[in-house]
Scaffold this motif. Structure first.
Motif, PDB file in Angstrom:
ATOM      1  N   THR A 161       0.834  -1.201   0.000  1.00 15.80           N
ATOM      2  CA  THR A 161       0.000   0.000   0.000  1.00 15.80           C
ATOM      3  C   THR A 161       0.866   1.246   0.000  1.00 15.80           C
ATOM      4  O   THR A 161       0.594   2.205  -0.729  1.00 15.80           O
ATOM      5  N   LEU A 162       1.918   1.236   0.818  1.00 15.10           N
ATOM      6  CA  LEU A 162       2.842   2.372   0.861  1.00 15.10           C
ATOM      7  C   LEU A 162       3.519   2.580  -0.488  1.00 15.10           C
ATOM      8  O   LEU A 162       3.633   3.712  -0.972  1.00 15.10           O
ATOM      9  N   LEU A 163       3.963   1.498  -1.108  1.00 20.02           N
ATOM     10  CA  LEU A 163       4.651   1.601  -2.396  1.00 20.02           C
ATOM     11  C   LEU A 163       3.700   2.095  -3.486  1.00 20.02           C
ATOM     12  O   LEU A 163       4.089   2.920  -4.327  1.00 20.02           O
TER      13      LEU A 163
ATOM     14  N   ALA B  71       4.230   5.576  -5.420  1.00 25.05           N
ATOM     15  CA  ALA B  71       4.296   5.595  -6.883  1.00 25.05           C
ATOM     16  C   ALA B  71       3.292   6.603  -7.444  1.00 25.05           C
ATOM     17  O   ALA B  71       3.617   7.376  -8.349  1.00 25.05           O
ATOM     18  N   ALA B  72       2.081   6.609  -6.904  1.00 22.72           N
ATOM     19  CA  ALA B  72       1.054   7.542  -7.381  1.00 22.72           C
ATOM     20  C   ALA B  72       1.464   8.989  -7.118  1.00 22.72           C
ATOM     21  O   ALA B  72       1.278   9.867  -7.973  1.00 22.72           O
ATOM     22  N   VAL B  73       2.030   9.261  -5.952  1.00 22.57           N
ATOM     23  CA  VAL B  73       2.470  10.620  -5.628  1.00 22.57           C
ATOM     24  C   VAL B  73       3.656  11.006  -6.507  1.00 22.57           C
ATOM     25  O   VAL B  73       3.731  12.143  -6.997  1.00 22.57           O
ATOM     26  N   PHE B  74       4.567  10.070  -6.759  1.00 23.87           N
ATOM     27  CA  PHE B  74       5.711  10.358  -7.628  1.00 23.87           C
ATOM     28  C   PHE B  74       5.246  10.730  -9.034  1.00 23.87           C
ATOM     29  O   PHE B  74       5.837  11.579  -9.693  1.00 23.87           O
TER      30      PHE B  74
ATOM     31  N   VAL C 206      12.545   5.431  -2.900  1.00 21.12           N
ATOM     32  CA  VAL C 206      12.591   5.520  -4.366  1.00 21.12           C
ATOM     33  C   VAL C 206      13.011   4.172  -4.964  1.00 21.12           C
ATOM     34  O   VAL C 206      12.401   3.687  -5.920  1.00 21.12           O
ATOM     35  N   VAL C 207      14.029   3.558  -4.391  1.00 18.43           N
ATOM     36  CA  VAL C 207      14.493   2.254  -4.875  1.00 18.43           C
ATOM     37  C   VAL C 207      13.378   1.219  -4.731  1.00 18.43           C
ATOM     38  O   VAL C 207      13.120   0.432  -5.648  1.00 18.43           O
ATOM     39  N   ALA C 208      12.693   1.227  -3.598  1.00 16.30           N
ATOM     40  CA  ALA C 208      11.623   0.252  -3.369  1.00 16.30           C
ATOM     41  C   ALA C 208      10.465   0.456  -4.345  1.00 16.30           C
ATOM     42  O   ALA C 208       9.912  -0.516  -4.866  1.00 16.30           O
ATOM     43  N   VAL C 209      10.096   1.705  -4.616  1.00 14.81           N
ATOM     44  CA  VAL C 209       9.022   1.987  -5.567  1.00 14.81           C
ATOM     45  C   VAL C 209       9.433   1.511  -6.956  1.00 14.81           C
ATOM     46  O   VAL C 209       8.655   0.870  -7.667  1.00 14.81           O
ATOM     47  N   TYR C 210      10.637   1.823  -7.344  1.00 19.62           N
ATOM     48  CA  TYR C 210      11.130   1.421  -8.665  1.00 19.62           C
ATOM     49  C   TYR C 210      11.092  -0.102  -8.800  1.00 19.62           C
ATOM     50  O   TYR C 210      10.577  -0.637  -9.787  1.00 19.62           O
ATOM     51  N   ARG C 211      11.604  -0.796  -7.803  1.00 19.86           N
ATOM     52  CA  ARG C 211      11.602  -2.266  -7.844  1.00 19.86           C
ATOM     53  C   ARG C 211      10.169  -2.813  -7.869  1.00 19.86           C
ATOM     54  O   ARG C 211       9.870  -3.757  -8.589  1.00 19.86           O
ATOM     55  N   HIS C 212       9.293  -2.208  -7.100  1.00 18.83           N
ATOM     56  CA  HIS C 212       7.888  -2.619  -7.046  1.00 18.83           C
ATOM     57  C   HIS C 212       7.247  -2.475  -8.423  1.00 18.83           C
ATOM     58  O   HIS C 212       6.524  -3.369  -8.884  1.00 18.83           O
ATOM     59  N   GLN C 213       7.514  -1.379  -9.101  1.00 17.83           N
ATOM     60  CA  GLN C 213       6.938  -1.149 -10.423  1.00 17.83           C
ATOM     61  C   GLN C 213       7.543  -2.086 -11.463  1.00 17.83           C
ATOM     62  O   GLN C 213       6.834  -2.573 -12.346  1.00 17.83           O
ATOM     63  N   VAL C 214       8.835  -2.339 -11.366  1.00 19.51           N
ATOM     64  CA  VAL C 214       9.472  -3.285 -12.286  1.00 19.51           C
ATOM     65  C   VAL C 214       8.863  -4.669 -12.083  1.00 19.51           C
ATOM     66  O   VAL C 214       8.560  -5.376 -13.049  1.00 19.51           O
ATOM     67  N   GLU C 215       8.682  -5.075 -10.832  1.00 17.03           N
ATOM     68  CA  GLU C 215       8.085  -6.387 -10.545  1.00 17.03           C
ATOM     69  C   GLU C 215       6.672  -6.491 -11.115  1.00 17.03           C
ATOM     70  O   GLU C 215       6.295  -7.523 -11.681  1.00 17.03           O
TER      71      GLU C 215
END
Length: 196
Positions: free
Chosen positions: A25-27, A31-34, A68-77
């Protein structure tokens, strides 16, 4: 093992599942805010969107770079996991490839500020490009291979070439409302189709 031991194990698994859902949920919120405000958006905006306190975010992600790294990885996944699902549910492998390229383009266009962050000297960012390629190239290759095997495309385009081409079509798209990178990427995918 007593019945109470089994109950403790179930409770522990439930807590881990809840923690994982909370982190997802946090990620998603970050991502939406980014997308709307860039990676420098205030943490309070992310916390408000996720419905949590700022302390919760800092507990999971002590620094902005961690987030930022976690969001990026989450989106790649999410993009990587979509490939096989699209292949299973689409009318054809070429259709699945087109739908996946849409997701890939959306990912590239909406990562406001991430490209600049990735070029920083922060050690956490250095490995992300390799991670991106390691996770997404095989997915794209699988989709291309399935389309070629079905006789829908030829074998003459590699996953790297397609992803690089689609990526190049995305450059500057987030700053130009008259430019539709997704439409051009779809023309690229359509150009791969073989006439039967």
């Amino acid at each position: 093992m007593s019945e109470s031991d089994g109950g403790a194990g179930s409770a522990s698994r439930a807590r881990r599942a809840d923690a994982l859902r909370n982190q997802q949920t946090l990620l998603d919120a970050a991502a939406a805010v980014f997308v709307t405000s860039g990676v420098e958006a205030p943490v309070r905006d992310i916390a408000a969107r996720a419905g949590v306190g700022m302390g919760t975010i800092y507990r999971h992600f002590p620094t902005r770079a961690d987030l930022v790294v976690a969001v990026y990885r989450h989106q790649v996944e999410a993009c990587a996991e979509a490939g096989p699902a699209l292949l299973a549910e689409s009318a054809s492998p070429h259709a699945a490839l087109g739908r996946w390229i849409d997701l890939f383009v959306d990912f590239l266009v909406t990562k406001h500020g991430l490209a600049a962050a990735l070029q920083s000297d922060d050690a956490g960012f250095r490995t992300l490009h390799a991670y991106f390629l390691d996770r997404l190239l095989p997915v794209c290759a699988e989709l291309l291979g399935a389309a070629a095997e079905a006789g829908e495309t030829g074998p003459d385009v590699t996953a790297y070439e397609l992803m690089r081409g689609a990526g190049n079509l995305c450059i500057g798209a987030e700053n130009d409302p008259e430019y539709d990178a997704r439409r051009l990427a779809q023309l690229l995918v359509a150009g791969l189709r073989r006439e039967r």
